[in-house]
Design a protein around this motif. Structure first.
Motif, PDB file in Angstrom:
ATOM      1  N   ILE A  96       0.852  -1.267  -0.165  1.00 20.89           N
ATOM      2  CA  ILE A  96      -0.229  -0.035   0.038  1.00 20.89           C
ATOM      3  C   ILE A  96       0.872   1.175  -0.046  1.00 20.89           C
ATOM      4  O   ILE A  96       0.542   2.397  -0.480  1.00 20.89           O
ATOM      5  N   ARG A 100       0.116   4.229  -2.342  1.00 27.13           N
ATOM      6  CA  ARG A 100       0.089   5.750  -2.044  1.00 27.13           C
ATOM      7  C   ARG A 100       1.133   6.566  -2.990  1.00 27.13           C
ATOM      8  O   ARG A 100       0.643   7.550  -3.406  1.00 27.13           O
ATOM      9  N   HIS A 230      -8.168  -3.175  -0.191  1.00 30.69           N
ATOM     10  CA  HIS A 230      -7.516  -2.090   0.098  1.00 30.69           C
ATOM     11  C   HIS A 230      -7.693  -1.264   1.358  1.00 30.69           C
ATOM     12  O   HIS A 230      -6.894  -0.722   1.906  1.00 30.69           O
ATOM     13  N   ARG A 234      -5.689  -0.627   4.442  1.00 34.24           N
ATOM     14  CA  ARG A 234      -5.253   0.795   4.777  1.00 34.24           C
ATOM     15  C   ARG A 234      -5.598   1.232   6.326  1.00 34.24           C
ATOM     16  O   ARG A 234      -4.895   2.024   6.800  1.00 34.24           O
TER      17      ARG A 234
END
Length: 274
Positions: A96, A100, A230, A234
């Motif tokens: 992740i 980002r 996701h 997160r």
């Protein structure tokens, strides 16, 4: 019983161990996604799924209070026939953090010396357009997705078996009060696992899911499931502490989590490694 953060943590554990199972994978993205597959068409985790399939079918389990998926039956029917597929182009997993960074490059190019050019192959960024997938690559991804689904069933079997044993040892029985306490404990344990890896809805993954060995998973459901995954990653950065468990214990969770990883490696080695 385990939530997606726990299943994702088990997949990250498989990769971290780098044992026979992890080394056999060509498509780690498909394996990561496969670890969520048995829950997708049940409908609990992914909203809007059309054509729901009962848990007893997706998980090879009898309908009972604490079901124990028959992982060996799934292995025999859906993994074993795919074990002989030829090696194919490898696919890594994405963190992740990288995602980002990709989004930041796209939206804030002025922050970067390279003017915000993509930091990875755009063909893997999503499934907005279908790309041709080589037959050997597709078969390898189908196998690794099936292995991920098998790992999910192994985890469910072990967690549910150990909870059942714990309940029997402490003189309890399934009830609404037990369910609430157990779910709260699992929720808190799941939050303690720091997660970083996310599945990517590439064309290769979408096609492999549409040809998943047990039943098809349509493109829209793949995209929806990836979105849920996701968001799960997160918000799951790893809680430093947790309230006292209401039913189970730190020892129970730590021992059982390790047992799942040990069992996955042992069973794969016994069944697939010549």
């Amino acid at each position: 019983m385990p939530s997606w953060n726990i299943h994702l943590a088990h997949t990250e554990d498989v990769f971290a161990r780098n044992g026979a199972l992890a080394r056999a994978l060509c498509d780690r993205n498909a394996f990561l996604f496969g670890g969520l597959v048995p829950d997708i068409r049940v409908g609990y985790m992914v909203p809007g799924v059309v054509g729901l399939i009962p848990y007893r079918i997706t998980h090879f389990a009898k309908p009972e209070h604490i079901p124990k998926p028959r992982e060996h039956d799934f292995w025999t029917e859906h993994v074993e026939p795919l074990l002989s597929v030829a090696p194919a182009a490898p696919v890594a997993v994405r963190s992740i953090v990288d995602e980002r960074e990709r989004i930041n490059h796209a939206h804030f190019p002025e922050r970067y010396d390279n003017g915000g050019r993509p930091i990875f192959d755009a063909s893997e960024a999503g499934a907005s357009r279908q790309l041709e997938v080589a037959p050997a690559d597709l078969e390898a991804s189908r196998r690794d997705m099936a292995l991920g689904a098998w790992a999910h069933l192994v985890a469910d079997n072990i967690w549910n078996t150990r909870v059942h044993e714990y309940l029997a040892a402490h003189g309890g029985k399934p009830s609404e009060s037990f369910r609430i306490k157990k779910q709260s404990d699992f929720d808190w344990f799941g939050r303690t696992r720091g997660l970083s890896l996310i599945p990517v809805a590439s064309s290769r993954l979408v096609e492999a899911a549409e040809r998943f060995s047990q039943y098809p998973i349509e493109r829209d459901d793949v995209l929806a499931a990836v979105g849920v995954a996701h968001e799960t990653v997160r918000v799951n950065e790893g809680a430093g502490d947790h309230p006292p468990y209401q039913l189970l214990s730190d020892e129970f969770f730590n021992v059982t989590f390790a047992e799942v990883g040990d069992t996955l490696e042992r069973l794969y080695t016994e069944r697939a490694v010549c």
